[in-house]
Design an enzyme around this catalytic site. Structure first.
Site, PDB file in Angstrom:
ATOM      1  N   HIS A  63       0.848  -1.194   0.000  1.00  0.00           N
ATOM      2  CA  HIS A  63       0.000   0.000   0.000  1.00  0.00           C
ATOM      3  C   HIS A  63       0.883   1.242   0.000  1.00  0.00           C
ATOM      4  CE1 HIS A  63       0.979  -0.486   4.238  1.00  0.00           C
ATOM      5  NE2 HIS A  63       0.425   0.663   4.547  1.00  0.00           N
ATOM      6  N   HIS A  65       1.324   3.917   1.970  1.00  0.00           N
ATOM      7  CA  HIS A  65       1.745   4.712   3.111  1.00  0.00           C
ATOM      8  C   HIS A  65       3.262   4.797   3.012  1.00  0.00           C
ATOM      9  CE1 HIS A  65      -2.098   4.083   5.731  1.00  0.00           C
ATOM     10  NE2 HIS A  65      -2.120   5.246   5.103  1.00  0.00           N
ATOM     11  N   ASP A  67       5.909   4.581   4.820  1.00  0.00           N
ATOM     12  CA  ASP A  67       6.883   3.629   5.365  1.00  0.00           C
ATOM     13  C   ASP A  67       6.978   2.361   4.509  1.00  0.00           C
ATOM     14  OD1 ASP A  67       4.255   3.191   6.301  1.00  0.00           O
ATOM     15  OD2 ASP A  67       4.933   2.053   8.044  1.00  0.00           O
ATOM     16  N   HIS A  68       6.078   2.217   3.527  1.00  0.00           N
ATOM     17  CA  HIS A  68       6.095   1.023   2.668  1.00  0.00           C
ATOM     18  C   HIS A  68       6.515   1.312   1.232  1.00  0.00           C
ATOM     19  CE1 HIS A  68       4.046  -1.558   5.687  1.00  0.00           C
ATOM     20  NE2 HIS A  68       3.727  -0.353   6.140  1.00  0.00           N
ATOM     21  N   HIS A 141      -7.272  -2.109   5.844  1.00  0.00           N
ATOM     22  CA  HIS A 141      -6.446  -1.008   6.345  1.00  0.00           C
ATOM     23  C   HIS A 141      -7.128   0.296   5.951  1.00  0.00           C
ATOM     24  CE1 HIS A 141      -2.807   0.466   8.110  1.00  0.00           C
ATOM     25  NE2 HIS A 141      -2.260   0.920   7.009  1.00  0.00           N
ATOM     26  N   ASP A 208       0.177  -4.366   7.295  1.00  0.00           N
ATOM     27  CA  ASP A 208      -0.787  -3.306   7.578  1.00  0.00           C
ATOM     28  C   ASP A 208      -2.236  -3.710   7.345  1.00  0.00           C
ATOM     29  OD1 ASP A 208       1.693  -2.157   7.857  1.00  0.00           O
ATOM     30  OD2 ASP A 208       0.962  -0.170   7.286  1.00  0.00           O
ATOM     31  N   HIS A 266       7.553  -4.932  11.571  1.00  0.00           N
ATOM     32  CA  HIS A 266       6.764  -3.701  11.481  1.00  0.00           C
ATOM     33  C   HIS A 266       6.354  -3.246  12.874  1.00  0.00           C
ATOM     34  CE1 HIS A 266       3.265  -1.130  10.340  1.00  0.00           C
ATOM     35  NE2 HIS A 266       3.941  -0.926   9.233  1.00  0.00           N
TER      36      HIS A 266
HETATM   37 ZN   LIG Z   1       3.105   0.529   7.746  1.00  0.00          ZN
END
Ligand SMILES: [Zn+2]
Length: 309
Positions: A63, A65, A67-68, A141, A208, A266
């Site tokens: 996804h 976001h 941090d990914h 999510h 997530d 994570h």
């Molecule tokens: Zn994340």
């Protein structure tokens, strides 16, 4: 020699810490080398592990976001800088195509590497890869998110002593494999009589998500499950609200799904001592447990023992 292993680049959710880089994972699956969820700093983490841009065959993003995926611009540009000669496939939620387009061309660079951009359009989408089938499942999510699993089909291993007992050799072996049976001196010999099943291996990657059916579907009989456990059980309400899992939930999923090796990752920056994740998970999961650490390697467990045909 084929090699199947997970290389952990980073294990931090949301914000990196002094010990933990943003997400990033490489799955070596023989010739298929998949980079999952490259967060910031992915290029340098790769350097530390010895995985090169040229090794990569595929990139999967769960996804959009940060941090990914904030490692995508650097990683994609690196493919061109290193003149990677083969096409690299990229998968991500189709609803995030606009984010992908921006990240791909975040800055000016001389683009030579070829990407095969194949967004995930629907829950259950399957992609044929070297060594199996990659399947995406829609997770729960705050934005469109897909988990992935790689399933290698069961194979068949011939038993030489049985073959020779029936006097089967040479091209007849191939025919027996193809057709499933062979007539020898008036007797029908089936493939099952002279072979054993070679169990396929499974890898699953779940990031997530709140607990949902897709988590179980992805984890089912995984030899190696990499799953987010952002929180501990004490923060169960917060986890549900934010669309995340606790270590206890992840461990119960693994236990109920017949997972052999469980990799928790994570982690929220609020926890400094990750032994608590191990302690919590241990109460629910009796198999092989790994609390992921940056720049470590986790081998896929040896293939399950073959069962008689
Ligand atoms: Zn994340």
């Amino acid at each position: 020699m084929s090699m199947r292993e997970l290389v952990v680049l980073g294990t931090a959710s949301q914000a990196p810490t002094r010990q933990r880089n943003h997400n990033g994972y490489v799955l070596r699956w023989d010739d298929e080398v998949i980079l999952f969820d490259p967060g910031e700093g992915t290029q340098r983490q790769l350097l530390h592990t010895g995985v090169t841009a040229t090794d990569l065959t595929r990139i999967c993003v769960t996804h959009f976001h940060g941090d990914h995926c904030l490692g995508l611009p650097g990683t994609i540009q690196r493919l061109s800088l290193d003149r990677v000669p083969h096409r690299v496939a990229v998968h991500f939620p189709a609803g995030g195509a606009e984010y992908f387009a921006r990240l791909r061309h975040a800055t000016s660079f001389h683009e030579t590497a070829e990407l095969a951009v194949e967004p995930i359009e629907a829950d259950g989408q399957r992609i044929t890869v070297r060594g199996g089938t990659l399947e995406a499942r829609r997770l729960r999510h705050s934005i469109e998110t897909y988990g992935y699993r790689l399933v290698e089909p069961d194979g068949c291993r011939m038993l030489p002593e049985r073959l020779s007992a029936y006097g089967i050799a040479g091209p007849a072996v191939g025919e027996l494999l193809r057709v499933g049976h062979l007539d020898v001196d008036g007797r029908r010999v089936t493939r099952d009589e002279v072979s054993v099943t070679r169990p396929g291996q499974r890898f699953a990657f779940v990031m997530d998500t709140a607990l949902c059916d897709a988590v179980y579907a992805l984890a089912e009989h995984a030899d190696l499950l990499v799953i987010e456990s952002t929180f501990l059980e004490s923060e169960t309400a917060l986890a549900a609200e934010a669309g995340h899992l606790t270590a206890a939930q992840a461990a119960r999923v693994a236990s109920e799904s017949g997972v052999r090796k469980l990799v928790l990752t994570h982690f929220s920056q609020r926890y400094s001592d990750l032994r608590r994740f191990a302690d919590e998970a241990r109460q629910h999961f009796a198999g092989d447990l790994v609390i992921a650490e940056d720049l470590t390697t986790v081998p896929v467990p040896p293939r399950r023992v073959a069962s008689a045909g």
